[in-house]
Design a protein around this motif. Structure first.
Motif, short mmCIF file in Angstrom:
data_model
loop_
_atom_site.label_atom_id
_atom_site.label_comp_id
_atom_site.label_asym_id
_atom_site.label_seq_id
_atom_site.Cartn_x
_atom_site.Cartn_y
_atom_site.Cartn_z
N UNK A 78 -33.58 1.48 -25.08
CA UNK A 78 -34.17 0.16 -25.50
C UNK A 78 -32.60 -0.40 -25.54
N UNK A 79 -30.95 0.60 -25.46
CA UNK A 79 -29.70 0.17 -25.47
C UNK A 79 -29.18 0.22 -24.29
N UNK A 80 -29.59 1.19 -23.36
CA UNK A 80 -28.83 1.07 -21.63
C UNK A 80 -29.74 0.64 -20.36
N UNK A 81 -31.51 1.00 -21.37
CA UNK A 81 -31.89 0.91 -20.37
C UNK A 81 -32.78 1.51 -19.03
N UNK A 82 -31.69 2.85 -19.05
CA UNK A 82 -32.28 3.58 -18.42
C UNK A 82 -34.10 4.03 -18.49
N UNK A 133 -20.81 9.71 -28.53
CA UNK A 133 -20.86 9.01 -29.04
C UNK A 133 -19.62 7.87 -28.45
N UNK A 134 -19.10 8.68 -27.25
CA UNK A 134 -17.66 7.89 -26.97
C UNK A 134 -17.62 7.52 -25.63
N UNK A 135 -18.96 7.50 -25.29
CA UNK A 135 -19.92 6.49 -23.59
C UNK A 135 -19.51 5.32 -23.13
N UNK A 136 -19.77 4.20 -24.47
CA UNK A 136 -19.39 3.10 -24.02
C UNK A 136 -18.10 3.23 -23.99
N UNK A 140 -16.31 1.97 -19.79
CA UNK A 140 -15.49 0.90 -19.54
C UNK A 140 -14.67 1.15 -19.23
N UNK A 141 -13.69 2.64 -19.07
CA UNK A 141 -12.65 2.83 -18.14
C UNK A 141 -12.24 2.56 -16.61
N UNK A 142 -13.58 3.17 -15.86
CA UNK A 142 -13.52 2.81 -14.13
C UNK A 142 -12.85 4.32 -13.92
N UNK A 143 -13.55 5.25 -14.76
CA UNK A 143 -13.09 6.07 -13.79
C UNK A 143 -13.92 6.85 -12.79
N UNK A 144 -14.74 6.17 -12.92
CA UNK A 144 -14.82 6.74 -11.44
C UNK A 144 -14.89 5.58 -10.47
N UNK A 145 -14.32 4.58 -10.37
CA UNK A 145 -13.88 3.84 -9.85
C UNK A 145 -13.64 3.91 -8.39
N UNK A 146 -12.43 4.99 -8.20
CA UNK A 146 -11.65 4.81 -7.05
C UNK A 146 -13.15 6.76 -6.13
N UNK A 147 -13.70 6.58 -6.93
CA UNK A 147 -14.68 7.85 -6.46
C UNK A 147 -15.36 7.60 -5.15
N UNK A 148 -15.82 8.33 -5.15
CA UNK A 148 -16.92 8.04 -3.95
C UNK A 148 -18.80 7.73 -4.78
N UNK A 152 -22.87 5.28 -9.17
CA UNK A 152 -23.33 5.50 -10.59
C UNK A 152 -23.02 4.91 -11.38
N UNK A 153 -23.46 4.55 -12.48
CA UNK A 153 -24.05 4.43 -13.66
C UNK A 153 -22.64 5.11 -14.78
N UNK A 154 -21.84 4.68 -15.15
CA UNK A 154 -20.72 5.65 -15.73
C UNK A 154 -20.53 6.31 -16.76
N UNK A 155 -21.72 5.22 -18.05
CA UNK A 155 -22.25 5.36 -19.07
C UNK A 155 -23.40 7.01 -19.03
N UNK A 156 -24.08 6.67 -17.87
CA UNK A 156 -25.06 7.55 -17.47
C UNK A 156 -24.30 9.11 -17.48
N UNK A 157 -23.35 9.11 -16.38
CA UNK A 157 -22.80 9.99 -16.48
C UNK A 157 -22.19 10.59 -17.13
#
Length: 471
Positions: A78-82, A133-136, A140-148, A152-157
């Motif tokens: 419900x919260x993330x629509x996964x 508890x800190x996945x939101x 939001x930090x975009x840690x995967x933005x510099x990777x291939x 991916x949805x970073x919150x799901x990761x």
């Protein structure tokens, strides 16, 4: 079985002179009796205190990692629509982890003991829930933005990673470590002791509505933070009370004071435990017996339904129009039914053939699963809860206790860990299968009916198990 340990080691050496042997033996017996009194104060065997502690720790693990999974799945959906397939994937990856590490976890429990394993495991669980508890924030930090993997949805990761970390902690210090401790402390009362300790699994179910209310009030992030902090606070005092074996306190299983035998040696008197008649298989010896494989396959057949229902039952019930709290009441109902069933089965299993009792409870469990597969009404949901509670509650402690009866204490955790390898492999695919079938057909009829049939098959197999003889 070795030199007496705990408060009796090292034993004080005494000079041996003609005519003083009875005096020496009396002194040794006195030390044993004094040690026994220390742990039998108030007439309560210390092993029963450990059973209570194990039940408490298993309650926490059950609520957060097992019984509460369905509630968390609905909250995440419900919260993330996964999708449910995506959410089931985290559970399946955790089972891959369990399949790989299960035998290693068993070896570690036998080698370094329950005490250290609980410290490691519950600390990891606490930190894992704080991470969850800190996945939101982390997403939001975009840690995967510099990777291939930027697609991916970073919150799901982060959900996947934190859940696998929690699962690893529960594997290291949870059910296997605590039940191995109970197996070490009991022999003739093993089934009832294990049933009492494993009541924590059902007590966790009693708290599922509370978890649901906490998630509704504080959202999943707030509830996960509270769980993580609480686990970190209780792990220290709990570990301090744990003792791995009764021999550590000068006792034998079931609360008997350690009988002594005395052998003349060139160095004087040597004290050692008298061997009992319980088998002590190594893991290799157990693997060579038909009983090990029949028990393992039968347990796999009935357990895949249990772990899948833990994840998909609440979503199935809410799909029929039940509220989240109403679905939690169904879980509460089968948990309430399971508790007395578990204690009754544990009591009588120490007196009646375990194989027949396990087959009976598996059959009842299968009927319950078939009911929830084929019917969608509220009334039939409660019929399911009644049948499933009796079957699941009665079956669970006995499939573990019978391993202790058949294979002994020496390598119990290792044997259980090895037997969990095929079970964890099956658990990888079962929740994914249920999630996929729902996503493609809009119904749980096919997967739930399949799990009912597998449970019936396990019940039949139990009728062919025979206790192995140690060669």
């Amino acid at each position: 079985m070795g030199v007496v340990s705990g408060s009796l080691t090292p034993m004080r050496q005494r000079a041996t002179r003609p005519g003083t042997e009875s005096e020496t033996n009396s002194g040794l017996r006195a030390e044993v009796l004094n040690a026994g009194r220390k742990v039998m104060s108030g007439g309560v065997f210390y092993g029963w205190w450990l059973v209570g502690l194990a039940a408490f720790m298993l309650t926490l693990m059950s609520l957060t990692v097992f019984q509460g999974l369905g509630t968390m799945l609905v909250a995440l959906e419900r919260q993330y629509g996964w999708s449910r397939t995506a959410l089931s994937g985290a559970f399946s990856l955790a089972r891959v982890e369990g399949a790989i590490l299960g035998p290693i976890e068993g070896v570690l429990v036998d080698r370094i003991g329950t005490r250290r394993m609980v410290l490691i495991g519950y600390t990891m669980m606490g930190l894992g829930f704080i991470w969850l508890s800190q996945i939101d924030f982390l997403g939001s930090l975009g840690l995967l933005s510099s990777l291939p993997f930027e697609f991916l949805d970073e919150r799901l990761v982060h959900f996947y990673a934190s859940y696998m970390f929690i699962s690893l902690g529960s594997g290291l210090g949870g059910w296997l470590a605590l039940i191995a401790m109970v197996n070490n402390w009991f022999n003739r009362q093993r089934s009832f002791a294990m049933a009492s300790a494993m009541s924590g699994i059902h007590l966790g179910g009693l708290l599922v509505p509370v978890l649901g209310l906490a998630i509704e009030r504080f959202e999943l992030n707030g509830a996960a933070m509270g769980i993580g902090i609480f686990l970190l606070l209780i792990v220290g005092p709990s570990v301090k009370a744990i003792r791995n074996r009764p021999e550590d306190m000068g006792l034998q299983p079931d609360g008997h004071r350690s009988p002594m035998q005395y052998d003349r040696t060139v160095d004087g008197q040597r004290a050692s435990h008298v061997e009992d008649d319980e088998p002590d298989f190594t893991a290799i010896q157990a693997l060579k017996t038909p009983a090990f494989w029949i028990l393992t396959i039968a347990q796999v057949a009935s357990s895949v339904a249990i772990v899948t229902l833990a994840l998909h039952l609440v979503p199935k019930l809410t799909d029929t129009g039940m509220s989240l709290s109403g679905a939690g009441v169904v879980v509460l109902t089968y948990t309430i039914v399971a508790l007395p069933s578990q204690f009754v089965s544990g009591y009588f299993a120490d007196r009646l053939p375990k194989t027949l009792m396990i087959a009976f409870f598996m059959f009842i469990q299968g009927i319950g699963i078939l009911v929830v597969a084929l019917f969608d009404s509220v009334l039939m949901a409660y019929v399911f809860a009644l049948m499933y509670g009796v079957g699941f509650g009665g079956r669970s402690p006995l499939t573990t206790a019978i391993r202790g009866e058949y294979f002994g204490r020496k390598a119990f955790a290792t044997i259980m860990g090895v037997s969990q390898l095929p079970m964890n492999i099956a658990m990888i695919f079962a929740p994914l299968f249920a999630g996929y079938m729902f996503d493609t057909t809009g119904s749980y009829i096919v997967p739930f009916t399949t799990f009912a049939a597998l449970t019936f098959m396990g019940a039949v197999m139990m009728l062919f198990v025979r206790k192995p003889k140690q060669g």
